[in-house]
Motif scaffolding. Structure first.
Motif, short mmCIF file in Angstrom:
data_model
loop_
_atom_site.label_atom_id
_atom_site.label_comp_id
_atom_site.label_asym_id
_atom_site.label_seq_id
_atom_site.Cartn_x
_atom_site.Cartn_y
_atom_site.Cartn_z
N ASN A 45 43.04 36.56 45.97
CA ASN A 45 41.79 35.88 45.66
C ASN A 45 42.07 34.38 45.61
O ASN A 45 42.45 33.84 44.57
CB ASN A 45 41.23 36.39 44.32
CG ASN A 45 39.83 35.86 44.09
OD1 ASN A 45 39.46 34.80 44.62
ND2 ASN A 45 39.06 36.57 43.31
N GLU A 47 40.16 31.74 45.91
CA GLU A 47 39.27 30.89 45.10
C GLU A 47 39.67 30.94 43.63
O GLU A 47 39.67 29.93 42.94
CB GLU A 47 37.80 31.30 45.28
CG GLU A 47 37.23 30.89 46.62
CD GLU A 47 37.69 29.49 47.06
OE1 GLU A 47 37.44 28.53 46.33
OE2 GLU A 47 38.33 29.38 48.11
N GLN A 48 40.05 32.13 43.21
CA GLN A 48 40.47 32.27 41.81
C GLN A 48 41.78 31.49 41.58
O GLN A 48 41.95 30.84 40.54
CB GLN A 48 40.69 33.74 41.52
CG GLN A 48 40.45 34.11 40.08
CD GLN A 48 40.51 35.61 39.91
OE1 GLN A 48 41.47 36.26 40.36
NE2 GLN A 48 39.49 36.18 39.31
N GLN A 51 40.99 27.80 41.33
CA GLN A 51 40.35 27.45 40.07
C GLN A 51 41.34 27.52 38.91
O GLN A 51 41.35 26.67 38.02
CB GLN A 51 39.13 28.35 39.82
CG GLN A 51 38.18 27.84 38.74
CD GLN A 51 37.74 26.38 38.94
OE1 GLN A 51 37.39 25.98 40.05
NE2 GLN A 51 37.82 25.58 37.87
N LEU A 52 42.21 28.53 38.98
CA LEU A 52 43.23 28.65 37.92
C LEU A 52 44.15 27.42 37.94
O LEU A 52 44.48 26.86 36.89
CB LEU A 52 44.04 29.94 38.14
CG LEU A 52 45.15 30.21 37.13
CD1 LEU A 52 44.59 30.32 35.71
CD2 LEU A 52 45.89 31.52 37.47
#
Ligand code: SF4
Length: 459
Positions: A45, A47-48, A51-52
């Motif tokens: 993932n 995108e995750q 963002q993380l």
């Protein structure tokens, strides 16, 4: 017009219309984009993950003073020495002092943009010290007498034929030598110099607070040799390169590798936690880390700019920027080029704000930089912020300010708007054609104004 802006415009013109330059960039960027698309598949993932990474960097910067102190305590406990440098003169003075103490004659260096920021090579050469770049791309641009073209791939603007020709001129290698033969030649030259060097100088990709270490990421192994063979190792690292824990590398190493070069992981990832310990066989006898601020604290204190300090210098925003792909890296005339360079250069102490703020105008604001950043940095918003700050501080060129004032007066005056087409075209040709650019045709005013059409019910 500001001298830097004039030079920027001149260089942009030259590069943007050089077919050869565009051809080379297109070729090299094409290879990059193909590899990155494959590299991204390693993330379940993506995108995750982005963002993380952004969240971790945000927390890190919020807590930076404590993390820097934690880093210093751990690193010095293992015999490392930390030097805090507020700006370029302080960093240069610290390096000069070490050079003098060690009576250094030869320095080997691994690729690092922060050493460009503090103008390290010029400093050492002025002191009669030989500085040898050991990254292949950096070695090539050093031989060519140029600055790095790109923050990750310094010789991206050169073809293999250019390099063969350059080496033939400088080192009498075969004029049609293959990349493999040239690499083998450089390898042989460098191996010898590694053993002769008094001091090795590197940058650092990350600092780790919980272990008191710095992390060096590279593909050629030259970084390891630079930091372990000479008796003294100096690393110059920006304070924003901090990560709270060694465990954060799980996320940041793949992100950097993928967005930097399309690899799953970089070939050599080295964690250095101090000089050689009593039970160890490799490593320098002394290790210094110079923690450079040079305007970074001020950037972090500005809520609009703070995010720019999350950057991991992967170069992805450069490779995805239509402006960078047109004008190339040297045109920026800053150690940091492309969108991230345009954002931070005016704020770092590498000149006055007005010396570099024109770089923020060199953007179509398409948002491709933001979209391609592994740490989700809102780059195009910061470009806009720089522009608005420039405007608020009245720093735009006087000719342009005058033009906008005249434009505003005309737009607010009905009789001027309704003036005959011929006079409006004449004024446009006289005052706007130069700004519009000689390669573009200035649009002509239409036969009827909107106002006239409105009255006739035609709109
Ligand atoms: S701003 Fe983002 S994309 Fe650009 S170099 Fe930094 S981390 Fe990479």
């Amino acid at each position: 017009m500001n001298k830097n802006l004039a030079t920027f415009l001149e260089k942009s013109e030259e590069k943007a219309f050089s077919k050869e330059h565009r051809k080379r960039l297109k070729f090299n960027m094409g290879k990059y984009h193909t590899k990155v698309a494959i590299g991204k598949q390693q993330f379940q993932n993506l995108e995750q993950a982005r963002q993380l990474a952004k969240n971790i960097k945000a927390q890190t910067i919020n807590n930076l003073p404590a993390l820097l102190e934690e880093f210093e305590a751990k690193f010095t406990a293992r015999g490392g020495k930390v030097i805090w440098a507020e700006d370029i003169p302080e960093a240069q003075a610290a390096i000069s002092k070490i050079m003098e103490e060690k009576a250094a004659k030869v320095v080997v260096k691994s690729k690092s943009m922060i050493t460009e920021e503090i103008q390290l090579n010029q400093l050492l050469e002025n002191q009669g010290i030989e500085v040898l770049e050991t990254d292949l791309g950096e070695f090539i641009v050093q031989v060519k007498g140029e600055a790095p073209y790109h923050i990750v791939t310094p010789a991206m603007h050169l073809s293999k034929e250019d390099i063969a020709e350059l080496f033939h001129e400088k080192f009498q290698t075969a004029p049609d030598a293959s990349p493999e033969a040239l690499t083998a030649y450089v390898r042989q030259v460098l191996r010898e110099r590694f053993t002769q060097a008094d001091i090795g100088i590197s940058g650092g990709n990350f600092l780790l607070a919980d272990t008191g270490s710095m992390v060096l990421v590279e593909n050629e192994g030259n970084g390891r040799l630079t930091t372990t063979l000479p008796k003294t190792h100096i690393a110059i690292v920006g304070i924003e390169k901090m990560l709270p824990s060694i465990e954060d590398l799980d996320l940041f190493l793949p992100l950097l590798a993928t967005f930097g070069t399309g690899q799953n992981t970089t070939v050599y990832n080295t964690i250095l936690s101090g000089p050689k310990q009593a039970h160890e066989v490799d490593g320098p006898e002394e290790m210094y880390i110079i923690l450079l601020d040079n305007g970074r604290s001020d950037v972090m204190a500005d809520e609009h700019m703070r995010e720019s300090m999350y950057c991991i210098r992967c170069g992805s925003c450069l490779n995805n920027c239509p402006v960078y792909q047109t004008i190339g890296g040297h045109t920026y005339d800053s150690p940091y080029s492309g969108p991230i360079g345009a954002v931070i250069s005016p704020h770092l102490k590498i000149g006055e704000f007005e010396d570099n703020v024109h770089l923020s105008q060199a953007s179509s604001l398409c948002g491709s930089c933001t979209e391609s950043c592994p740490v989700n940095i809102n780059l195009h918003q910061m470009l806009l912020y720089n522009r608005s700050y420039e405007e608020a501080e009245n720093l735009r060129p006087k000719e342009e300010q005058l033009m906008w004032r005249a434009w505003r007066t005309a737009m607010l005056n009905r009789s001027m708007m309704n003036a005959p087409r011929f006079s409006k075209n004449l004024v446009g040709n006289l005052f706007l054609s130069k700004l519009w650019g000689e390669r573009r045709e200035l649009p002509k005013f239409p036969k009827h104004t909107f106002n006239q059409l409105w009255k006739k019910g035609k709109v």
